[in-house]
Design a protein around this motif. Structure first.
Motif, PDB file in Angstrom:
ATOM      1  N   SER A 115       0.834  -1.215   0.000  1.00  0.00           N
ATOM      2  CA  SER A 115       0.000   0.000   0.000  1.00  0.00           C
ATOM      3  C   SER A 115       0.862   1.257   0.000  1.00  0.00           C
ATOM      4  O   SER A 115       0.607   2.210  -0.747  1.00  0.00           O
ATOM      5  CB  SER A 115      -0.933   0.014   1.205  1.00  0.00           C
ATOM      6  N   LYS A 116       1.882   1.271   0.849  1.00  0.00           N
ATOM      7  CA  LYS A 116       2.753   2.439   0.933  1.00  0.00           C
ATOM      8  C   LYS A 116       3.542   2.614  -0.363  1.00  0.00           C
ATOM      9  O   LYS A 116       3.683   3.739  -0.880  1.00  0.00           O
ATOM     10  CB  LYS A 116       3.703   2.298   2.130  1.00  0.00           C
ATOM     11  N   ALA A 117       4.057   1.519  -0.913  1.00  0.00           N
ATOM     12  CA  ALA A 117       4.819   1.599  -2.162  1.00  0.00           C
ATOM     13  C   ALA A 117       3.935   2.090  -3.306  1.00  0.00           C
ATOM     14  O   ALA A 117       4.362   2.926  -4.112  1.00  0.00           O
ATOM     15  CB  ALA A 117       5.429   0.243  -2.499  1.00  0.00           C
ATOM     16  N   LEU A 118       2.699   1.592  -3.376  1.00  0.00           N
ATOM     17  CA  LEU A 118       1.786   2.050  -4.421  1.00  0.00           C
ATOM     18  C   LEU A 118       1.492   3.540  -4.259  1.00  0.00           C
ATOM     19  O   LEU A 118       1.472   4.285  -5.243  1.00  0.00           O
ATOM     20  CB  LEU A 118       0.492   1.228  -4.400  1.00  0.00           C
ATOM     21  N   ALA A 119       1.307   4.004  -3.039  1.00  0.00           N
ATOM     22  CA  ALA A 119       1.078   5.439  -2.802  1.00  0.00           C
ATOM     23  C   ALA A 119       2.270   6.265  -3.286  1.00  0.00           C
ATOM     24  O   ALA A 119       2.093   7.324  -3.904  1.00  0.00           O
ATOM     25  CB  ALA A 119       0.809   5.701  -1.321  1.00  0.00           C
ATOM     26  N   LEU A 120       3.486   5.798  -3.033  1.00  0.00           N
ATOM     27  CA  LEU A 120       4.675   6.505  -3.499  1.00  0.00           C
ATOM     28  C   LEU A 120       4.754   6.505  -5.027  1.00  0.00           C
ATOM     29  O   LEU A 120       5.153   7.501  -5.643  1.00  0.00           O
ATOM     30  CB  LEU A 120       5.940   5.897  -2.891  1.00  0.00           C
ATOM     31  N   ALA A 121       4.366   5.395  -5.653  1.00  0.00           N
ATOM     32  CA  ALA A 121       4.355   5.329  -7.113  1.00  0.00           C
ATOM     33  C   ALA A 121       3.321   6.292  -7.692  1.00  0.00           C
ATOM     34  O   ALA A 121       3.563   6.916  -8.743  1.00  0.00           O
ATOM     35  CB  ALA A 121       4.080   3.909  -7.579  1.00  0.00           C
ATOM     36  N   LEU A 122       2.194   6.441  -7.026  1.00  0.00           N
ATOM     37  CA  LEU A 122       1.178   7.392  -7.492  1.00  0.00           C
ATOM     38  C   LEU A 122       1.699   8.823  -7.395  1.00  0.00           C
ATOM     39  O   LEU A 122       1.412   9.666  -8.257  1.00  0.00           O
ATOM     40  CB  LEU A 122      -0.123   7.219  -6.708  1.00  0.00           C
ATOM     41  N   ASP A 123       2.488   9.113  -6.357  1.00  0.00           N
ATOM     42  CA  ASP A 123       3.131  10.426  -6.265  1.00  0.00           C
ATOM     43  C   ASP A 123       4.052  10.657  -7.463  1.00  0.00           C
ATOM     44  O   ASP A 123       4.088  11.740  -8.034  1.00  0.00           O
ATOM     45  CB  ASP A 123       3.943  10.552  -4.967  1.00  0.00           C
ATOM     46  N   ARG A 124       4.799   9.625  -7.847  1.00  0.00           N
ATOM     47  CA  ARG A 124       5.693   9.721  -9.014  1.00  0.00           C
ATOM     48  C   ARG A 124       4.879   9.970 -10.282  1.00  0.00           C
ATOM     49  O   ARG A 124       5.277  10.768 -11.138  1.00  0.00           O
ATOM     50  CB  ARG A 124       6.539   8.454  -9.135  1.00  0.00           C
ATOM     51  N   ALA A 125       3.740   9.298 -10.419  1.00  0.00           N
ATOM     52  CA  ALA A 125       2.879   9.505 -11.589  1.00  0.00           C
ATOM     53  C   ALA A 125       2.400  10.952 -11.663  1.00  0.00           C
ATOM     54  O   ALA A 125       2.367  11.547 -12.752  1.00  0.00           O
ATOM     55  CB  ALA A 125       1.690   8.543 -11.537  1.00  0.00           C
ATOM     56  N   ARG A 126       2.056  11.508 -10.518  1.00  0.00           N
ATOM     57  CA  ARG A 126       1.647  12.914 -10.491  1.00  0.00           C
ATOM     58  C   ARG A 126       2.811  13.822 -10.905  1.00  0.00           C
ATOM     59  O   ARG A 126       2.619  14.803 -11.621  1.00  0.00           O
ATOM     60  CB  ARG A 126       1.155  13.298  -9.099  1.00  0.00           C
ATOM     61  N   GLU A 127       4.020  13.494 -10.423  1.00  0.00           N
ATOM     62  CA  GLU A 127       5.217  14.282 -10.768  1.00  0.00           C
ATOM     63  C   GLU A 127       5.415  14.409 -12.262  1.00  0.00           C
ATOM     64  O   GLU A 127       5.825  15.463 -12.743  1.00  0.00           O
ATOM     65  CB  GLU A 127       6.479  13.623 -10.190  1.00  0.00           C
ATOM     66  N   ILE A 128       5.186  13.328 -12.985  1.00  0.00           N
ATOM     67  CA  ILE A 128       5.428  13.393 -14.434  1.00  0.00           C
ATOM     68  C   ILE A 128       4.182  13.824 -15.208  1.00  0.00           C
ATOM     69  O   ILE A 128       4.204  13.874 -16.432  1.00  0.00           O
ATOM     70  CB  ILE A 128       6.002  12.073 -15.004  1.00  0.00           C
ATOM     71  N   GLY A 129       3.097  14.137 -14.495  1.00  0.00           N
ATOM     72  CA  GLY A 129       1.926  14.729 -15.128  1.00  0.00           C
ATOM     73  C   GLY A 129       0.844  13.783 -15.607  1.00  0.00           C
ATOM     74  O   GLY A 129      -0.007  14.193 -16.410  1.00  0.00           O
ATOM     75  N   LEU A 130       0.829  12.555 -15.124  1.00  0.00           N
ATOM     76  CA  LEU A 130      -0.247  11.648 -15.523  1.00  0.00           C
ATOM     77  C   LEU A 130      -1.537  11.998 -14.784  1.00  0.00           C
ATOM     78  O   LEU A 130      -1.505  12.430 -13.629  1.00  0.00           O
ATOM     79  CB  LEU A 130       0.135  10.194 -15.226  1.00  0.00           C
ATOM     80  N   ASP A 131      -2.667  11.824 -15.458  1.00  0.00           N
ATOM     81  CA  ASP A 131      -3.976  12.077 -14.858  1.00  0.00           C
ATOM     82  C   ASP A 131      -4.570  10.833 -14.225  1.00  0.00           C
ATOM     83  O   ASP A 131      -5.401  10.916 -13.320  1.00  0.00           O
ATOM     84  CB  ASP A 131      -4.963  12.583 -15.917  1.00  0.00           C
ATOM     85  N   ARG A 132      -4.160   9.665 -14.748  1.00  0.00           N
ATOM     86  CA  ARG A 132      -4.638   8.404 -14.220  1.00  0.00           C
ATOM     87  C   ARG A 132      -3.655   7.305 -14.592  1.00  0.00           C
ATOM     88  O   ARG A 132      -2.865   7.466 -15.530  1.00  0.00           O
ATOM     89  CB  ARG A 132      -6.042   8.059 -14.706  1.00  0.00           C
ATOM     90  N   VAL A 133      -3.680   6.209 -13.833  1.00  0.00           N
ATOM     91  CA  VAL A 133      -2.778   5.091 -14.105  1.00  0.00           C
ATOM     92  C   VAL A 133      -3.576   3.785 -14.095  1.00  0.00           C
ATOM     93  O   VAL A 133      -4.583   3.652 -13.393  1.00  0.00           O
ATOM     94  CB  VAL A 133      -1.619   4.994 -13.090  1.00  0.00           C
ATOM     95  N   LEU A 134      -3.076   2.848 -14.880  1.00  0.00           N
ATOM     96  CA  LEU A 134      -3.639   1.503 -14.937  1.00  0.00           C
ATOM     97  C   LEU A 134      -2.793   0.584 -14.074  1.00  0.00           C
ATOM     98  O   LEU A 134      -1.568   0.565 -14.190  1.00  0.00           O
ATOM     99  CB  LEU A 134      -3.634   1.004 -16.392  1.00  0.00           C
ATOM    100  N   VAL A 135      -3.450  -0.161 -13.185  1.00  0.00           N
ATOM    101  CA  VAL A 135      -2.768  -1.127 -12.328  1.00  0.00           C
ATOM    102  C   VAL A 135      -3.541  -2.440 -12.448  1.00  0.00           C
ATOM    103  O   VAL A 135      -4.773  -2.439 -12.371  1.00  0.00           O
ATOM    104  CB  VAL A 135      -2.712  -0.667 -10.856  1.00  0.00           C
ATOM    105  N   THR A 136      -2.818  -3.541 -12.635  1.00  0.00           N
ATOM    106  CA  THR A 136      -3.459  -4.834 -12.803  1.00  0.00           C
ATOM    107  C   THR A 136      -3.003  -5.814 -11.728  1.00  0.00           C
ATOM    108  O   THR A 136      -1.947  -5.625 -11.122  1.00  0.00           O
ATOM    109  CB  THR A 136      -3.140  -5.444 -14.189  1.00  0.00           C
ATOM    110  N   CYS A 137      -3.794  -6.851 -11.541  1.00  0.00           N
ATOM    111  CA  CYS A 137      -3.392  -7.965 -10.676  1.00  0.00           C
ATOM    112  C   CYS A 137      -4.132  -9.202 -11.124  1.00  0.00           C
ATOM    113  O   CYS A 137      -5.186  -9.116 -11.775  1.00  0.00           O
ATOM    114  CB  CYS A 137      -3.645  -7.656  -9.204  1.00  0.00           C
TER     115      CYS A 137
END
Length: 176
Positions: A115-137
């Protein structure tokens, strides 16, 4: 718990090797390694070089790849798991891989690391300007589905990827 996403480094070789070994030699989501995985100095050196090239947005990635930030999920000096953040989606990533792939070693699961790692990755996505991300499992990976849903993931569909060597996949979009 002090979680961070760090770039692969030889400084944590022993911890990296222990984490890789814990996965038993199979594919490790988000690790940048191909199965079978056999830890070794050459493997880590090559991983570090490949990760640097794919993260460098001033260099075009190979035709079948996208720019990718490869991270280790670290708690203090222990490698807990792996996370791959892809800047864009190619055809395969749109169907199966998504923007973010991650894995936490078995001995550290159910402790909030994913959960914490995914939250940090979402911060990175915001940094590069993405509006949304796709995550699969995988459809049967209840823990990962809960992690993604907890981060705001909205289920798009369950996709049959068996012809590509995967199980049924749950595909989620997270709006940033």
């Amino acid at each position: 718990m002090t979680i961070a996403l760090i770039r692969p480094t030889t400084d944590l070789y022993d911890s990296w090797a222990a984490a890789v070994a814990e996965f038993g030699g199979g594919h490790i989501d988000g690790s940048g390694l191909q199965a079978p995985v056999i830890p070794g100095r050459v493997t880590l050196d090559q991983l570090i070089a490949d990760a640097a090239r794919l993260a460098d947005t001033s260099i075009a990635p190979p035709e079948d790849r996208v720019h990718n930030d490869l991270y280790w999920i670290v708690d203090d000096a222990e490698v807990i798991g792996f996370l791959s953040f892809r800047h864009d989606l190619n055809e395969w990533l749109r169907e199966a891989g998504g923007h973010i792939g991650y894995a936490v070693r078995e001995s550290r699961r159910r402790q909030g690391y994913a959960s914490k790692a995914l939250a940090l990755a979402l911060d990175r996505a915001r940094e590069i300007g993405l509006d949304r991300v796709l995550v699969t499992c995988d459809d049967d990976n209840v823990a990962s589905a809960r992690t993604i849903e907890g981060a705001g993931g909205v289920l798009q569909d369950v996709s049959d990827q068996t012809e590509r060597g995967h199980a049924l996949l749950r595909r989620y979009w997270i709006t940033l």
